[in-house]
Design an enzyme around this catalytic site. Structure first.
Site, PDB file in Angstrom:
ATOM      1  CE  LYS A  25      -1.518   2.584   3.403  1.00  0.00           C
ATOM      2  NZ  LYS A  25      -2.077   3.027   4.671  1.00  0.00           N
TER       3      LYS A  25
ATOM      4  CG  ASP B 150      -7.255   3.811   1.476  1.00  0.00           C
ATOM      5  OD1 ASP B 150      -7.733   3.050   0.886  1.00  0.00           O
ATOM      6  OD2 ASP B 150      -7.115   4.916   1.879  1.00  0.00           O
TER       7      ASP B 150
END
Ligand code: SF4
Length: 221
Positions: free
Chosen positions: A130, A148
């Site tokens: 991420k 996310d």
């Protein structure tokens, strides 16, 4: 599953609401600080954003870059000093250690220039997919899907993916979303998750993609 899961259509319906979106931790474009133009700082801010709220990321980042404005300054600072500057973001001991270590790696292994290579980014402390994808997308402008909590949650609610974790979400989105839209996914879905598709009570009746969304169109809502 209901409606068309065409990602182009879904993102087109979100774009008028949120424009191009903003970087996580900055919910208002007008507050964009100069340090966000520096890729190293984007990486550090993304590390700071882990497991905390946007406003805490903002305060911790501003404190850190105001007091220690260069990679060299961060690499040379005591971890205790960094901890004090970033404590608003939570987990100060773990994050300060990682931030100092990242600064040293960038200086010693990459000549002071943050690498654009995914594997090099993933080798740094507290940098997972991420964070690395956020840096690639927002600092370097290259196609990358930063998954996310909002992107993972909303993609599954809509039915664009069926995944158990953000890494699976990224893989599935990469298969169906055109590459030129990869950067838009995070920018638009983060704003959607903050404004309309709220985690505890999504405002489905105000949502422009309700006709495409498995959750929003479910009969028991
Ligand atoms: S319809 Fe509801 S659940 Fe689906 S994306 Fe919109 S707000 Fe989220």
């Amino acid at each position: 599953m209901v409606g068309e899961k065409d990602p182009v259509l879904i993102l087109d319906r979100l774009r008028p609401l949120y424009g191009e979106g903003v970087y996580p931790g900055r919910s208002d474009k007008r507050s964009r600080p100069d340090w966000m133009d520096i890729p190293f700082n984007v990486l550090i801010a993304t590390v700071l954003s882990q497991r905390t709220r946007d406003e805490n990321t903002r305060e911790a980042s501003d404190n850190l870059f105001k007091a220690l404005p260069t990679i060299e300054a961060i690499a040379g600072a005591d971890t205790e000093t960094i901890e004090l500057l970033i404590r608003k973001a939570g987990f100060p001991v773990q994050k300060a250690k990682a931030i100092k270590s990242i600064a040293r790696i960038v200086l010693e292994d990459h000549g002071g220039i943050l690498p654009t290579d995914m594997d090099a980014l993933l080798s740094m402390p507290m940098v997972g997919r991420k964070t690395a994808n956020c840096v690639l997308a927002y600092a370097f402008g290259v196609p990358a899907i930063c998954v996310d909590t909002h992107v993972h949650r909303i993609s599954n609610l809509i039915g664009m993916v069926s995944s158990r974790n953000p890494d699976e979400t990224e893989i599935q989105l990469r298969e169906t979303v055109p590459e030129n839209l990869w950067r838009d996914i995070n920018a638009l879905m983060v704003r959607h998750g903050q404004v309309t598709c709220l985690p505890r009570r999504p405002k489905c009746q105000e949502c422009p993609v309700i006709g495409c969304c498995d959750h929003g169109s479910s009969a028991d809502r």
